[in-house]
Design an enzyme around this catalytic site. Structure first.
Site, PDB file in Angstrom:
ATOM      1  N   ASP A 212     -30.620  23.710 -28.424  1.00 37.51           N
ATOM      2  CA  ASP A 212     -29.191  24.052 -28.435  1.00 37.51           C
ATOM      3  C   ASP A 212     -28.804  24.577 -29.819  1.00 37.51           C
ATOM      4  O   ASP A 212     -28.182  25.626 -29.961  1.00 37.51           O
ATOM      5  CB  ASP A 212     -28.375  22.797 -28.089  1.00 37.51           C
ATOM      6  CG  ASP A 212     -26.875  23.060 -28.136  1.00 37.51           C
ATOM      7  OD1 ASP A 212     -26.436  24.096 -27.595  1.00 37.51           O
ATOM      8  OD2 ASP A 212     -26.146  22.240 -28.721  1.00 37.51           O
TER       9      ASP A 212
ATOM     10  N   ASP B 266     -36.333  21.250 -38.950  1.00 37.53           N
ATOM     11  CA  ASP B 266     -35.564  21.686 -40.127  1.00 37.53           C
ATOM     12  C   ASP B 266     -36.187  22.942 -40.735  1.00 37.53           C
ATOM     13  O   ASP B 266     -35.487  23.893 -41.097  1.00 37.53           O
ATOM     14  CB  ASP B 266     -35.416  20.551 -41.166  1.00 37.53           C
ATOM     15  CG  ASP B 266     -36.705  19.801 -41.437  1.00 37.53           C
ATOM     16  OD1 ASP B 266     -37.727  20.064 -40.766  1.00 37.53           O
ATOM     17  OD2 ASP B 266     -36.708  18.936 -42.334  1.00 37.53           O
TER      18      ASP B 266
ATOM     19  N   TYR C  15     -29.387  14.508 -24.604  1.00 40.23           N
ATOM     20  CA  TYR C  15     -28.246  14.816 -23.742  1.00 40.23           C
ATOM     21  C   TYR C  15     -28.102  13.846 -22.579  1.00 40.23           C
ATOM     22  O   TYR C  15     -27.008  13.627 -22.086  1.00 40.23           O
ATOM     23  CB  TYR C  15     -28.382  16.235 -23.166  1.00 40.23           C
ATOM     24  CG  TYR C  15     -27.843  17.324 -24.053  1.00 40.23           C
ATOM     25  CD1 TYR C  15     -28.343  17.507 -25.336  1.00 40.23           C
ATOM     26  CD2 TYR C  15     -26.848  18.181 -23.607  1.00 40.23           C
ATOM     27  CE1 TYR C  15     -27.861  18.520 -26.146  1.00 40.23           C
ATOM     28  CE2 TYR C  15     -26.362  19.193 -24.413  1.00 40.23           C
ATOM     29  CZ  TYR C  15     -26.869  19.364 -25.675  1.00 40.23           C
ATOM     30  OH  TYR C  15     -26.386  20.364 -26.465  1.00 40.23           O
TER      31      TYR C  15
ATOM     32  N   LYS D  74     -39.806  17.059 -34.590  1.00 41.19           N
ATOM     33  CA  LYS D  74     -39.522  16.350 -35.849  1.00 41.19           C
ATOM     34  C   LYS D  74     -40.513  15.190 -35.901  1.00 41.19           C
ATOM     35  O   LYS D  74     -40.143  14.019 -35.947  1.00 41.19           O
ATOM     36  CB  LYS D  74     -38.053  15.897 -35.857  1.00 41.19           C
ATOM     37  CG  LYS D  74     -37.587  15.265 -37.151  1.00 41.19           C
ATOM     38  CD  LYS D  74     -37.406  16.242 -38.302  1.00 41.19           C
ATOM     39  CE  LYS D  74     -37.070  15.493 -39.590  1.00 41.19           C
ATOM     40  NZ  LYS D  74     -37.016  16.379 -40.776  1.00 41.19           N
TER      41      LYS D  74
ATOM     42  N   ASP E  20     -27.999  28.822 -31.144  1.00 42.49           N
ATOM     43  CA  ASP E  20     -26.765  29.319 -31.779  1.00 42.49           C
ATOM     44  C   ASP E  20     -27.137  30.006 -33.091  1.00 42.49           C
ATOM     45  O   ASP E  20     -26.616  31.070 -33.435  1.00 42.49           O
ATOM     46  CB  ASP E  20     -25.788  28.172 -32.092  1.00 42.49           C
ATOM     47  CG  ASP E  20     -24.795  27.924 -30.955  1.00 42.49           C
ATOM     48  OD1 ASP E  20     -25.140  28.215 -29.796  1.00 42.49           O
ATOM     49  OD2 ASP E  20     -23.679  27.447 -31.235  1.00 42.49           O
TER      50      ASP E  20
HETATM   51  C1  IPM Z   1     -24.917  25.460 -24.419  1.00 42.46           C
HETATM   52  C2  IPM Z   1     -23.651  24.713 -24.691  1.00 42.46           C
HETATM   53  C3  IPM Z   1     -23.653  23.426 -23.864  1.00 42.46           C
HETATM   54  C4  IPM Z   1     -24.828  22.598 -24.323  1.00 42.46           C
HETATM   55  C5  IPM Z   1     -22.352  22.605 -23.902  1.00 42.46           C
HETATM   56  C6  IPM Z   1     -21.152  23.409 -23.459  1.00 42.46           C
HETATM   57  C7  IPM Z   1     -22.465  21.347 -23.103  1.00 42.46           C
HETATM   58  O1  IPM Z   1     -23.533  24.447 -26.053  1.00 42.46           O
HETATM   59  O2  IPM Z   1     -25.159  25.796 -23.249  1.00 42.46           O
HETATM   60  O3  IPM Z   1     -25.663  25.719 -25.353  1.00 42.46           O
HETATM   61  O4  IPM Z   1     -24.741  21.889 -25.331  1.00 42.46           O
HETATM   62  O5  IPM Z   1     -25.867  22.655 -23.667  1.00 42.46           O
HETATM   63 MG    MG Z   2     -24.980  25.417 -27.252  1.00 35.95          MG
END
Ligand code: IPM
Ligand code: MG
Length: 365
Positions: free
Chosen positions: A247, A223, A141, A191, A251
């Site tokens: 990240d 993975d 990032y 990884k 999700d």
């Molecule tokens: C998160 C989001 C952020 C990230 C974005 C909005 C920059 O996906 O907080 O997980 O990638 O960190």
């Molecule tokens: Mg995110």
């Protein structure tokens, strides 16, 4: 007691879910006799429109002058031009960097009443209770070079995955400390079969583990972790991962909880030390979801991830454990009563919009 909180609603559903978490905070204030002094700031797309910057100086000043920051979400199609010089997401990334929020705690808890809201088989979800520690200010990032340029043979771009020893040690320590207070299993994601930065990460994980003989350390390739998170989720206790891996995996992990809208997070400049008399560093609390432009403005977003983020703020930044528990129990109670926003309505229940969900939770507090 009076607490100064900077509130940054942001874009899309950000303001909608923030309004409900503020409603719940106010209910906590009334019940427990606290005064939450809320100052609203701009960030993200709205801030770009107003000032040209995704994080105006005034906003970061406000953050620095408060006890904690409550954040909604940023981004939206209006600012999505890939050529744009400034993006809404730059706002949250800059806050994380400027406040030194290197540790992002993302607890993944499966509420028994929501087991059918997840597409994962119920028997796999039993006992799922993990916390993902995502490194938040390094890696892909942030590291330089990060750019795009033209050459005679076409366009090129580069992002860099770089970590210093210090960055790796401090995030691993957060993982070990948390595991120590839980089931004592730390899973380090990397990884290492391909990436040099991951081989350093793994080596340092082993070194740091010498200070935590009571915690079992295991390594897993990212993975394989993506697969295991769904096929054997109850195995995990604390997972620690590089910024981008964390990240992506969170999700994915939110599917276990039934929806992205359920997951809170805390971004910290280190683990708070409630026994210390020193002023704690400023932390930021935000749901893991984004601005969800597809449902923004419809009043149907799930505010629970943001409400639980506010609970985590009370606990970690303000030391208000009982108050945080009151919110968590209110959420649990409301879910048990069958209130459901659209994203978690898979098993029926009473379809509830954003505002009503906030109200019933606040009511229970
Ligand atoms: C998160 C989001 C952020 C990230 C974005 C909005 C920059 O996906 O907080 O997980 O990638 O960190
Ligand atoms: Mg995110």
């Amino acid at each position: 007691m009076e607490y100064k909180i900077t509130v940054l609603p942001g874009d899309g559903i950000g303001p909608e879910v923030i309004d409900e978490s503020v409603k719940v905070l106010e209910a906590v204030g009334r019940r427990f006799g606290h005064d939450f002094d809320l100052a609203y700031g701009i960030v993200g797309g709205g801030a770009i429109d107003a000032t040209g910057s995704a994080l105006p100086d005034e906003t970061i000043e406000m953050c620095l002058n408060s006890d904690a920051v409550l954040f909604g979400a940023v981004g939206g199609p209006k600012w999505d031009d890939p050529q744009a010089k400034v993006r809404p997401e730059d706002g949250i990334l800059a806050i994380r960097k400027q406040l030194g929020l290197f540790a992002n705690l993302r607890p993944v808890k499966v509420y028994p009443t929501l087991i059918n809201a997840s597409p994962v088989k119920p028997e796999l979800l039993e006992g799922v209770d993990m916390i993902v520690v995502r490194e938040l200010t390094g890696g892909l990032y942030f590291a330089q070079p990060k750019k795009r340029w033209n050459t005679s043979r076409g366009r090129r771009s580069v992002d860099t995955l770089k970590y210093t020893e210090k960055e790796i040690v401090r995030i691993l320590r957060v993982g070990f400390e948390l595991a120590r207070g839980r089931r004592k299993l730390l899973t380090s994601v990397d990884k290492a079969n391909v990436l040099e930065s991951s081989r350093l990460w793994r080596e340092i994980a082993v070194e740091v583990s010498a200070d935590y003989p009571d915690v079992e350390l295991e390594h897993i390739l990212v993975d394989a972790a993506a697969m295991q998170l769904i096929s054997n989720p109850s195995h995990y206790d604390v997972i620690v991962a590089e910024n981008m891996f964390g990240d992506i995996l969170t999700d994915e992990a939110s599917v276990l909880a039934g929806s992205m809208g359920m997951l809170p997070s805390a971004s910290l400049a280190g683990l708070p030390d409630p026994s210390s008399r020193k002023k704690q560093p400023i932390s930021l609390y935000e749901p893991i979801h984004g601005s969800a432009p597809d449902i923004a403005g419809q009043g149907i977003a799930n505010p629970i991830g943001t409400i639980l983020s506010a609970a985590s703020m009370l606990q970690l930044s303000l030391g208000l454990d009982e108050e945080a528990t009151a919110i968590e129990e209110a959420v649990e109670g409301v879910l048990a009563e069958g209130y459901r926003t659209a994203d978690i309505a898979g098993d029926g229940g009473e379809l509830t919009d954003t505002v009503r969900m906030g109200s019933v939770i606040a009511g229970r507090v």
